[in-house]
Scaffold this active site. Sequence first.
Site, mmCIF file in Angstrom:
data_model
loop_
_atom_site.group_PDB
_atom_site.id
_atom_site.type_symbol
_atom_site.label_atom_id
_atom_site.label_comp_id
_atom_site.label_asym_id
_atom_site.label_seq_id
_atom_site.Cartn_x
_atom_site.Cartn_y
_atom_site.Cartn_z
ATOM 1 N N GLY A 257 -29.558 -80.078 -33.583
ATOM 2 C CA GLY A 257 -28.339 -80.855 -33.394
ATOM 3 C C GLY A 257 -28.225 -82.003 -34.373
ATOM 4 O O GLY A 257 -27.118 -82.455 -34.677
ATOM 5 N N ALA B 254 -30.926 -81.981 -30.366
ATOM 6 C CA ALA B 254 -30.455 -82.316 -29.019
ATOM 7 C C ALA B 254 -31.687 -82.688 -28.201
ATOM 8 O O ALA B 254 -32.816 -82.418 -28.606
ATOM 9 C CB ALA B 254 -29.779 -81.095 -28.406
ATOM 10 N N GLU C 286 -26.736 -80.494 -37.355
ATOM 11 C CA GLU C 286 -25.349 -80.144 -37.004
ATOM 12 C C GLU C 286 -24.448 -81.379 -36.998
ATOM 13 O O GLU C 286 -23.305 -81.325 -37.430
ATOM 14 C CB GLU C 286 -25.322 -79.444 -35.646
ATOM 15 N N GLU D 192 -33.731 -74.023 -33.716
ATOM 16 C CA GLU D 192 -33.426 -73.650 -32.330
ATOM 17 C C GLU D 192 -34.015 -72.288 -31.935
ATOM 18 O O GLU D 192 -34.386 -72.073 -30.795
ATOM 19 C CB GLU D 192 -31.915 -73.613 -32.094
HETATM 20 N N1 T1G Z 1 -35.902 -83.422 -27.455
HETATM 21 C C1 T1G Z 1 -36.672 -84.121 -26.605
HETATM 22 N N2 T1G Z 1 -37.913 -84.585 -26.910
HETATM 23 C C2 T1G Z 1 -38.373 -84.294 -28.144
HETATM 24 C C3 T1G Z 1 -37.616 -83.558 -29.089
HETATM 25 C C4 T1G Z 1 -36.324 -83.117 -28.695
HETATM 26 N N3 T1G Z 1 -35.547 -82.440 -29.522
HETATM 27 N N4 T1G Z 1 -38.379 -83.430 -30.215
HETATM 28 C C5 T1G Z 1 -39.526 -84.076 -29.974
HETATM 29 N N5 T1G Z 1 -39.529 -84.601 -28.745
HETATM 30 C C6 T1G Z 1 -40.589 -85.398 -28.138
HETATM 31 C C7 T1G Z 1 -41.876 -84.604 -27.975
HETATM 32 O O1 T1G Z 1 -41.859 -83.879 -26.758
HETATM 33 C C8 T1G Z 1 -42.896 -85.724 -27.978
HETATM 34 O O2 T1G Z 1 -42.815 -86.346 -26.694
HETATM 35 C C9 T1G Z 1 -42.325 -86.731 -28.967
HETATM 36 O O3 T1G Z 1 -40.918 -86.443 -29.039
HETATM 37 C C10 T1G Z 1 -42.914 -86.603 -30.346
HETATM 38 O O4 T1G Z 1 -42.766 -85.223 -30.716
HETATM 39 C C11 T1G Z 1 -27.530 -78.249 -29.865
HETATM 40 C C12 T1G Z 1 -29.665 -76.810 -29.010
HETATM 41 C C13 T1G Z 1 -39.290 -83.695 -34.739
HETATM 42 C C14 T1G Z 1 -40.912 -82.316 -36.074
HETATM 43 O O5 T1G Z 1 -36.434 -78.097 -32.022
HETATM 44 O O6 T1G Z 1 -40.047 -80.189 -34.034
HETATM 45 O O7 T1G Z 1 -30.839 -79.344 -31.157
HETATM 46 O O8 T1G Z 1 -45.160 -85.854 -25.953
HETATM 47 O O9 T1G Z 1 -45.233 -84.739 -30.858
HETATM 48 O O10 T1G Z 1 -45.426 -83.946 -34.298
HETATM 49 O O11 T1G Z 1 -28.005 -76.835 -31.634
HETATM 50 O O12 T1G Z 1 -40.983 -83.144 -32.443
HETATM 51 O O13 T1G Z 1 -44.603 -88.032 -27.035
HETATM 52 O O14 T1G Z 1 -43.738 -87.517 -24.731
HETATM 53 O O15 T1G Z 1 -43.516 -83.112 -31.770
HETATM 54 O O16 T1G Z 1 -44.137 -85.960 -35.246
HETATM 55 C C15 T1G Z 1 -33.770 -78.674 -31.940
HETATM 56 C C16 T1G Z 1 -38.188 -80.356 -31.960
HETATM 57 C C17 T1G Z 1 -33.561 -78.996 -30.499
HETATM 58 C C18 T1G Z 1 -37.067 -80.163 -32.993
HETATM 59 C C19 T1G Z 1 -41.672 -84.326 -34.815
HETATM 60 N N6 T1G Z 1 -34.783 -79.547 -32.504
HETATM 61 N N7 T1G Z 1 -39.091 -81.407 -32.351
HETATM 62 O O17 T1G Z 1 -42.977 -83.823 -34.705
HETATM 63 O O18 T1G Z 1 -43.887 -85.346 -32.908
HETATM 64 S S1 T1G Z 1 -32.393 -77.930 -29.728
HETATM 65 C C20 T1G Z 1 -36.072 -79.170 -32.460
HETATM 66 C C21 T1G Z 1 -40.000 -81.190 -33.352
HETATM 67 C C22 T1G Z 1 -30.941 -78.349 -30.489
HETATM 68 C C23 T1G Z 1 -28.542 -77.908 -30.902
HETATM 69 C C24 T1G Z 1 -29.836 -77.381 -30.363
HETATM 70 C C25 T1G Z 1 -40.984 -82.301 -33.581
HETATM 71 C C26 T1G Z 1 -40.675 -83.162 -34.818
HETATM 72 P P1 T1G Z 1 -44.159 -86.989 -26.065
HETATM 73 P P2 T1G Z 1 -43.932 -84.508 -31.541
HETATM 74 P P3 T1G Z 1 -44.192 -84.790 -34.352
#
Ligand code: T1G
Length: 690
Positions: free
Chosen positions: A102, A63, A105, A125
Amino acid sequence: MSNFVSVTRDGGVAVVIIDNPPVNALSFHVREPLMQALVSLRDEPDVAAIVIACAGRTFVAGADITEFGKPVQQPDLRAIIAVLETIAKPTVAAIHGTALGGGLELALGCHFRVADAGARLGLPEVKLGLLPGGGGTVRLPRLVGPLKALRMIVSGTPIDAAEALAAGLVDAVFDGDLAARAVRFASKMAGQDGPLAPVRDRNSRLDPADLPDFDRQAAELAKKARGLEAPIACAQSVRNAITLPFEAALAAERELFVKLVEGDQSRAQRHLFFAEREAAKVGAKDIVRRKIARVGVVGAGTMGGGIAMAFANGGFPVTVMETSREALERGLTTIDKNYAVSVSRGSLSEDAKQQRVGLFKGSTNYADLADCDLIVEAVFEEMAVKKEVFSRLDAVARPGAILATNTSYLDVNEIAASTSRPQDVVGMHFFSPANVMKLLEIVRAEKTAPDALATIAELARRIGKVPVVVGVCHGFVGNRMLSARGAESETLLLESATPQQIDRVFTDFGWPMGPFQMGDLAGLDIGWRNRKARGQTAVIADALCEQGHFGQKTGRGFYLYENGSRSPAPNPEVEALIRDKAADQGIAPRAIGAKEIIERTLYPMINEGAKILEEGIAARASDIDVVWVNGYGFPVGKGGPMFWAGLEGLDKIIGRLGHWHQRTGKDIFRVAPLLRQAAETGSWEGKSMA
Ligand code: T1G
């Protein structure tokens, strides 16, 4: 369609492509056209099957975390998955990169999942203080079983495609053209007879007989939660998948999610997620980073060896240099032993160990560092020694090589001045053990070139470190605040708070251990040497060190470590020592509560952080949070010292600092102007604190 979601046709298969760089997060501007596409394709008679895929480097990574804390815009993810599960034709998620949160999911809402061989799948999450809120806690157990789902969701650790296939999470793994293979897979599924069971209707893996084992494992995992709510909620929600009907379990998941997403812990952990990424943005994007192919490390002791391993673990060839063959052999043997321990624990394969050990080259000759692009000095923490090393490096290092010092306290400007190339000198303050601890304080000296700084920040992430750029002062950010946090520790002892009591206040707060246990672990002689170098004293710790009691490594310090045990036992001699020293100073014992201990240790830390911001030693308050969470174990559920200060209340902190300043006259309690300003404006530097 929209810029973010498009549909192409390949025979009877419709391919829905999500394109929302950089990670295809399920933002509202994706969800809306995605929902429209699925509803329309569901009812189109000439569409025999549907593939959901993503453009760019990864399948949906979750998400959109930036949307949390704001009003939910429909359709939300759950509504999209609900529509997916009404589609009577085969739906296939084509997964590459990282299908996380998400994203996974969404894939679980499909009948099938196919993955590229390099893909990783997970529900992280919990690392944001949340639980999977799109049905992941109820659908994942239906595919992989409750026990594996419990471990995946409570740890938040993704699994690779092969493991996902073996576990039943994906139906096929492809090497090469994923989109084409996914279309062929979907077409084949469309040609098959028999009903299509959405994941929600698959119950064979949910066996109540698993409950005793499940509860045992959940209880074990709960012990590691250290006050965090999300891991407990994750386990409860997965358990509901076993004990409740699907819809009831889904509703319960939603309730748990809403409670977590609105809570302080998740806000703290989401703050840290973005703070780490903000801290790593060093230097303008158009700065050309220097090429780092080979790394040199001077010094093969505890720090030098750990630093060398950190680079080898990142795939870099490393030349380790020591002054004597004996010291070099000792260092390389320790490195080999460390890798052997990882192999015995199963966290490293024998092949990987051999590959990493093969990256090391040993030398006792500075000239052998001439081909290194980065040389990290990790020798004795004495300025004269470091200046000698840097003048030698200056003579042998190639032009443009970056020369880094691992000093944890000393003036990097002075070290840089001992070379003819101060623009190439930078601090790289690793935290022990350097091959394990995530934090890297990158010390920007006055003359450090911007491209050198940007190069090291990018390199840090390549070796799995969390970089924070800090300015030059005694102790930079972390150790300077650590000094403020510890300034009153001995006084508290003399006023009759015991080491156990103070440490217990810290662990109740969420720290992995308190200051006295940490001192015993690191070695009391380190602080002792630093104090002597600065003409400072600590009456209790100095007395222990004078008797040779340095903590765990000598079997006794503030605590006793009988027969080499690592778990601390009260040390009656220390309690007697404290009473004697207190009597010498005429300090009468009195009852000291947890609240006072927090006020006299953590509040001065916040105050020092405000001074660090005022002096420009840290660029932003969130950088300080990143330092403390990744370098010292500040509890993630509190977001770091500066974020936590906002939760605690700056006015309250200012009031209590004023009280202690009046009582003691000590400078650590003198309220920093920026702290007052933050209390008035509600932000550390124009950004909301919490
Ligand atoms: N939402 C918004 N921005 C995100 C994002 C996300 N989920 N994931 C990454 N970004 C942005 C990050 O801030 C950065 O922005 C750019 O993308 C590159 O990220 C309903 C509630 C995928 C392994 O927890 O683990 O789904 O600084 O530097 O090192 O159940 O990003 O460039 O402006 O980290 O190559 C669950 C979080 C969300 C995954 C890539 N998902 N992301 O790593 O790049 S909650 C996560 C990561 C959810 C549902 C629930 C990593 C990555 P900027 P990066 P990277």
